[in-house]
Design an enzyme around this catalytic site. Sequence first.
Site, PDB file in Angstrom:
ATOM      1  CD1 TRP A  44       5.950 -12.560   0.770  1.00 60.42           C
ATOM      2  CD2 TRP A  44       5.795 -12.130  -1.407  1.00 60.42           C
ATOM      3  NE1 TRP A  44       4.614 -12.482   0.443  1.00 60.42           N
ATOM      4  CE2 TRP A  44       4.488 -12.223  -0.881  1.00 60.42           C
ATOM      5  CE3 TRP A  44       5.949 -11.852  -2.779  1.00 60.42           C
ATOM      6  CZ2 TRP A  44       3.353 -12.053  -1.665  1.00 60.42           C
ATOM      7  CZ3 TRP A  44       4.823 -11.690  -3.555  1.00 60.42           C
ATOM      8  CH2 TRP A  44       3.542 -11.789  -2.991  1.00 60.42           C
ATOM      9  CG  HIS A  72       3.869 -16.387   0.728  1.00 58.79           C
ATOM     10  ND1 HIS A  72       3.258 -15.700  -0.280  1.00 58.79           N
ATOM     11  CD2 HIS A  72       4.719 -17.247   0.091  1.00 58.79           C
ATOM     12  CE1 HIS A  72       3.690 -16.111  -1.447  1.00 58.79           C
ATOM     13  NE2 HIS A  72       4.580 -17.041  -1.256  1.00 58.79           N
ATOM     14  NE  ARG A  98       6.648 -12.219   4.361  1.00 57.18           N
ATOM     15  CZ  ARG A  98       5.506 -11.691   3.997  1.00 57.18           C
ATOM     16  NH1 ARG A  98       5.391 -10.386   3.908  1.00 57.18           N
ATOM     17  NH2 ARG A  98       4.470 -12.458   3.726  1.00 57.18           N
ATOM     18  CD  GLN A 112       1.679 -15.187   5.650  1.00 60.48           C
ATOM     19  OE1 GLN A 112       1.674 -16.098   4.828  1.00 60.48           O
ATOM     20  NE2 GLN A 112       1.944 -13.932   5.324  1.00 60.48           N
ATOM     21  CB  VAL A 155      -5.397 -13.467  -6.273  1.00 59.35           C
ATOM     22  CG1 VAL A 155      -5.425 -14.649  -5.338  1.00 59.35           C
ATOM     23  CG2 VAL A 155      -4.633 -12.308  -5.679  1.00 59.35           C
ATOM     24  CB  ALA A 208      -6.310 -18.296  -2.040  1.00 59.67           C
TER      25      ALA A 208
HETATM   26  C1  YSA Z   1      -2.769 -13.113  -0.732  1.00 56.61           C
HETATM   27  C2  YSA Z   1      -3.655 -13.628  -1.662  1.00 56.61           C
HETATM   28  C3  YSA Z   1      -3.976 -14.978  -1.579  1.00 56.61           C
HETATM   29  O1  YSA Z   1      -4.794 -15.506  -2.497  1.00 56.61           O
HETATM   30  C4  YSA Z   1      -3.477 -15.793  -0.573  1.00 56.61           C
HETATM   31  C5  YSA Z   1      -2.608 -15.257   0.354  1.00 56.61           C
HETATM   32  C6  YSA Z   1      -2.257 -13.924   0.286  1.00 56.61           C
HETATM   33  C7  YSA Z   1      -1.290 -13.355   1.267  1.00 56.61           C
HETATM   34  C8  YSA Z   1       0.156 -13.350   0.727  1.00 56.61           C
HETATM   35  N1  YSA Z   1       0.685 -14.701   0.617  1.00 56.61           N
HETATM   36  C9  YSA Z   1       1.038 -12.559   1.682  1.00 56.61           C
HETATM   37  O2  YSA Z   1       1.955 -13.087   2.281  1.00 56.61           O
HETATM   38  N2  YSA Z   1       0.697 -11.263   1.801  1.00 56.61           N
HETATM   39  S1  YSA Z   1       1.405 -10.226   2.806  1.00 56.61           S
HETATM   40  O3  YSA Z   1       2.822 -10.141   2.505  1.00 56.61           O
HETATM   41  O4  YSA Z   1       0.690  -8.974   2.717  1.00 56.61           O
HETATM   42  O5  YSA Z   1       1.235 -10.820   4.254  1.00 56.61           O
HETATM   43  C10 YSA Z   1      -0.048 -11.169   4.742  1.00 56.61           C
HETATM   44  C11 YSA Z   1      -0.207 -10.713   6.181  1.00 56.61           C
HETATM   45  O6  YSA Z   1       0.883 -11.220   6.970  1.00 56.61           O
HETATM   46  C12 YSA Z   1      -0.122  -9.194   6.364  1.00 56.61           C
HETATM   47  O7  YSA Z   1      -1.353  -8.596   6.107  1.00 56.61           O
HETATM   48  C13 YSA Z   1       0.272  -9.087   7.813  1.00 56.61           C
HETATM   49  O8  YSA Z   1      -0.855  -9.280   8.663  1.00 56.61           O
HETATM   50  C14 YSA Z   1       1.206 -10.267   7.991  1.00 56.61           C
HETATM   51  N3  YSA Z   1       2.613  -9.856   7.874  1.00 56.61           N
HETATM   52  C15 YSA Z   1       3.295  -9.558   6.732  1.00 56.61           C
HETATM   53  N4  YSA Z   1       4.584  -9.244   7.015  1.00 56.61           N
HETATM   54  C16 YSA Z   1       4.720  -9.358   8.360  1.00 56.61           C
HETATM   55  C17 YSA Z   1       3.458  -9.740   8.918  1.00 56.61           C
HETATM   56  N5  YSA Z   1       3.277  -9.938  10.235  1.00 56.61           N
HETATM   57  C18 YSA Z   1       4.363  -9.755  11.013  1.00 56.61           C
HETATM   58  N6  YSA Z   1       5.602  -9.393  10.589  1.00 56.61           N
HETATM   59  C19 YSA Z   1       5.817  -9.193   9.265  1.00 56.61           C
HETATM   60  N7  YSA Z   1       7.038  -8.873   8.835  1.00 56.61           N
END
Ligand code: YSA
EC number: 6.1.1.20
Length: 244
Positions: A44, A72, A98, A112, A155, A208
Amino acid sequence: MERELVGIFRSLGYQAVEGPEVESEFFNFDALNIPEHHPARDMWDTFWLEGSLGLEGPLGEEVRGRLLLRTHTSPMQVRYMVAHTPPFRIVVPGRVFRFEQTDATHEAVFHQLEGLVVGEGITMAHLKGAIYELAQALYGPHSKVRFQPIYFPFVEPGAQFAIWWPEGGKWLELGGAGMVHPKVFQAVDAYRERLGLPPAYQGVTGFAFGLGVERLAMLRYGIPDIRYFFGGRLKVLEQFRGVL
Ligand code: YSA
């Protein structure tokens, strides 16, 4: 799209709550089992803020520590758990930030939807059921869901999930999920204790998930580039009046 997603989960008995976009390092990282210098923080890229804005905690108390723009919606897991006792089912829609190089599928600002379910006897099967219901509601009875193992510090076990999009004939990688890590429950109870509240997260389990809203909308509406959402071009935006 966000309204539609929240509506689907409301019909499954979830309550929708929202949280602050300016967040503290504690809720965004530490309480989620991502301490300073933990390599997982690299997942992140963060916009850090200077100074202090007098941020409020879950029960109105003053929060100290470094501030940032939340990367997030997961910090709301901690905020909600501190202020409530299980069982509960919530979803948290919201804008996240981000410090990222943008391209067709990555924006620096996007949305999100977080989900959190905590209670006695909650298992991975309930998580699969929730994502399955989402797939059915979005893409009908021929949709399918797929889970693959992945690491997130908050998790255990962790999974990334995808939904089969029958019309498009492909899997949509939607987001991350898993069973809430015991260390997150411990951090919540420790915080509650500091506020004079009794522990509430012993003997419960929870799942979650967090998914990217724009990525889902891009596939649903055939939008080729995520930068169109915030590009401000009327020709693009007018096509989606009242929809996105
Ligand atoms: C994981 C486990 C949990 O128990 C709860 C939540 C999570 C998700 C975690 N907080 C998270 O942020 N994961 S992530 O970095 O992989 O982002 C989740 C989703 O946000 C991605 O699968 C994607 O669909 C979207 N995303 C991530 N970066 C992005 C984006 N969408 C647009 N632009 C970006 N830069």
